[in-house]
Design an enzyme around this catalytic site. Sequence first.
Site, PDB file in Angstrom:
ATOM      1  N   LYS A 126       9.146  -4.528 -14.281  1.00  0.00           N
ATOM      2  CA  LYS A 126       9.124  -5.158 -12.960  1.00  0.00           C
ATOM      3  C   LYS A 126      10.111  -6.320 -12.993  1.00  0.00           C
ATOM      4  CE  LYS A 126       6.615  -4.847  -9.092  1.00  0.00           C
ATOM      5  NZ  LYS A 126       6.089  -3.657  -8.439  1.00  0.00           N
TER       6      LYS A 126
ATOM      7  N   TYR B 174      -1.917   3.397   7.460  1.00  0.00           N
ATOM      8  CA  TYR B 174      -1.636   4.249   8.624  1.00  0.00           C
ATOM      9  C   TYR B 174      -1.668   5.737   8.242  1.00  0.00           C
ATOM     10  CZ  TYR B 174       0.979   6.457  12.379  1.00  0.00           C
ATOM     11  OH  TYR B 174       1.367   7.298  13.381  1.00  0.00           O
TER      12      TYR B 174
ATOM     13  N   GLY C 226      -6.279  -3.051   6.072  1.00  0.00           N
ATOM     14  CA  GLY C 226      -4.822  -3.055   5.889  1.00  0.00           C
ATOM     15  C   GLY C 226      -4.247  -1.803   6.520  1.00  0.00           C
TER      16      GLY C 226
ATOM     17  N   GLY D 107      -1.001  -1.083   7.326  1.00  0.00           N
ATOM     18  CA  GLY D 107       0.458  -0.990   7.208  1.00  0.00           C
ATOM     19  C   GLY D 107       0.842   0.443   6.906  1.00  0.00           C
TER      20      GLY D 107
ATOM     21  N   VAL E  98       0.748   2.405   4.138  1.00  0.00           N
ATOM     22  CA  VAL E  98      -0.201   3.258   3.419  1.00  0.00           C
ATOM     23  C   VAL E  98      -1.458   3.498   4.269  1.00  0.00           C
ATOM     24  CG1 VAL E  98      -1.666   3.467   1.365  1.00  0.00           C
ATOM     25  CG2 VAL E  98       0.642   2.545   1.150  1.00  0.00           C
TER      26      VAL E  98
HETATM   27  P1  NAD Z   1       2.432  -3.010   4.294  1.00  0.00           P
HETATM   28  O1  NAD Z   1       3.052  -4.347   4.145  1.00  0.00           O
HETATM   29  O2  NAD Z   1       3.128  -1.956   5.088  1.00  0.00           O
HETATM   30  O3  NAD Z   1       0.949  -3.150   4.906  1.00  0.00           O
HETATM   31  C1  NAD Z   1       0.027  -4.085   4.497  1.00  0.00           C
HETATM   32  C2  NAD Z   1      -0.842  -4.401   5.694  1.00  0.00           C
HETATM   33  O4  NAD Z   1      -1.932  -5.205   5.271  1.00  0.00           O
HETATM   34  C3  NAD Z   1      -0.119  -5.185   6.795  1.00  0.00           C
HETATM   35  O5  NAD Z   1      -0.318  -4.555   8.048  1.00  0.00           O
HETATM   36  C4  NAD Z   1      -0.799  -6.569   6.746  1.00  0.00           C
HETATM   37  O6  NAD Z   1      -0.871  -7.178   8.017  1.00  0.00           O
HETATM   38  C5  NAD Z   1      -2.174  -6.204   6.253  1.00  0.00           C
HETATM   39  N1  NAD Z   1      -2.934  -7.275   5.630  1.00  0.00           N
HETATM   40  C6  NAD Z   1      -2.514  -8.270   4.798  1.00  0.00           C
HETATM   41  N2  NAD Z   1      -3.561  -9.042   4.415  1.00  0.00           N
HETATM   42  C7  NAD Z   1      -4.663  -8.510   5.011  1.00  0.00           C
HETATM   43  C8  NAD Z   1      -6.041  -8.825   4.992  1.00  0.00           C
HETATM   44  N3  NAD Z   1      -6.514  -9.855   4.289  1.00  0.00           N
HETATM   45  N4  NAD Z   1      -6.876  -8.039   5.710  1.00  0.00           N
HETATM   46  C9  NAD Z   1      -6.432  -6.998   6.423  1.00  0.00           C
HETATM   47  N5  NAD Z   1      -5.131  -6.653   6.497  1.00  0.00           N
HETATM   48  C10 NAD Z   1      -4.261  -7.384   5.785  1.00  0.00           C
HETATM   49  O7  NAD Z   1       2.156  -2.515   2.799  1.00  0.00           O
HETATM   50  P2  NAD Z   1       1.900  -1.034   2.292  1.00  0.00           P
HETATM   51  O8  NAD Z   1       3.183  -0.462   1.818  1.00  0.00           O
HETATM   52  O9  NAD Z   1       1.073  -0.307   3.280  1.00  0.00           O
HETATM   53  O10 NAD Z   1       1.051  -1.337   0.968  1.00  0.00           O
HETATM   54  C11 NAD Z   1      -0.326  -1.674   1.068  1.00  0.00           C
HETATM   55  C12 NAD Z   1      -0.878  -1.918  -0.324  1.00  0.00           C
HETATM   56  O11 NAD Z   1      -0.673  -0.758  -1.133  1.00  0.00           O
HETATM   57  C13 NAD Z   1      -0.219  -3.071  -1.095  1.00  0.00           C
HETATM   58  O12 NAD Z   1      -1.178  -3.657  -1.941  1.00  0.00           O
HETATM   59  C14 NAD Z   1       0.815  -2.358  -1.967  1.00  0.00           C
HETATM   60  O13 NAD Z   1       1.137  -3.115  -3.122  1.00  0.00           O
HETATM   61  C15 NAD Z   1       0.067  -1.100  -2.315  1.00  0.00           C
HETATM   62  N6  NAD Z   1       0.908   0.031  -2.673  1.00  0.00           N
HETATM   63  C16 NAD Z   1       1.794   0.533  -1.786  1.00  0.00           C
HETATM   64  C17 NAD Z   1       2.579   1.623  -2.131  1.00  0.00           C
HETATM   65  C18 NAD Z   1       3.544   2.230  -1.152  1.00  0.00           C
HETATM   66  O14 NAD Z   1       4.031   3.342  -1.399  1.00  0.00           O
HETATM   67  N7  NAD Z   1       3.836   1.590  -0.041  1.00  0.00           N
HETATM   68  C19 NAD Z   1       2.465   2.196  -3.402  1.00  0.00           C
HETATM   69  C20 NAD Z   1       1.513   1.676  -4.293  1.00  0.00           C
HETATM   70  C21 NAD Z   1       0.743   0.590  -3.919  1.00  0.00           C
END
Ligand code: NAD
Length: 354
Positions: A80, A186, A180, A182, A184
Amino acid sequence: MNIFTEIIELEHEQVMVCYDRNTNLKAIIAIHNTVLGPALGGTRFWNYTSEETALTDVLRLSRGMTFKASAAGLNLGGGKAVIIGDPNQIKNEALLRRFGKFVQNLNGKYITAEDVGVNEKDMEFIHSETSHVTGLPVSMGGSGDPSPFTAYGVYLGMKATAKKLYGSEDLSRKKIVVQGLGKVGYYLISHLKKEGSTVYVYDIQESAIQKVVKEFKAIPIDGNKIFETDAEIYAPCALGATLNPDTLANIKFQMIAGGANNQLLDEERDGNTLMQKGILYAPDFVINAGGLMNVHTELEGYSKERALEKVETIYSNIEKVYQIADKQKVNTQKAAIYLAENRIQAISNLKKFM
Ligand code: NAD
């Protein structure tokens, strides 16, 4: 700052501190373990409150990547990078390209990707100085957004967890809270609604809530009452550490299966609390490996079919974790770490004969 104490404790192979006077780049690249292959993990651009916090973050995140890749059965190690500073203030082409040169200096031992604060355009700048980059846009021959793959893996892992707990993987009559909404969250809701589950949702952004209410008829809930919801399943898909002594005190869910990284504030303590309460926890780095599997496919020459085949293994990977947890009578997080470390050890032994 006691750098070596932390590195020795977490067992890192190499930590590279990068500084450039002209661009004022300050970055740390942590290579945790390369027994299985090159260390792959994203670059986080974050305004850390101190250099110590940045170091701790990169060391913990890179270790997590080692476990994630290993438990996923990928030939990848864990790494990382963090760039220190407010991306809105200091991010520019020269700084990102200088960072790319540092990545290039590692000759492929570390492969970078997007993370918080780094977007596709930034990756293009980094890529102009190094080929050791993944997660590029489809238009550049990359695998694009990993989120649909992550969400699909979470959905499959949730089904495997339901099978273990209820004897059936059917989620159609289950009530599920997704925190959450976002990328994932969705895509996960889209799978759950197709199956017929009742989905309760919360996000700190009202627009994200409205989107899934409109598209999927999801039911909004109060953010302060998430853990009081009358539902069987909790899917954390926001930030980490939502499973901690405060939330676990009155938790009523029967199982936890979500996409967020580092869901347990303290792996040992909170993992044990969940076990004692009889709540089945799908370890985060096993269930959310779908995005990494997709990115890994890019290194072999990208094929969506191949990526999906890999993501489908998450179901059996989760089952393996539960078998280990039952046999060893340990919490599922500990079982998942055992699964990951065991594979690394086995391949390491094999390498002695090469
Ligand atoms: P994203 O930024 O698209 O979405 C995160 C969402 O969480 C946002 O809409 C934000 O407003 C919301 N949020 C933040 N704090 C919050 C809270 N306290 N309560 C409710 N909602 C809250 O991120 P993502 O890509 O959807 O990733 C989500 C999680 O999954 C993260 O922890 C990320 O590290 C993990 N992750 C993502 C991926 C990927 O492929 N995107 C892969 C592995 C792990």
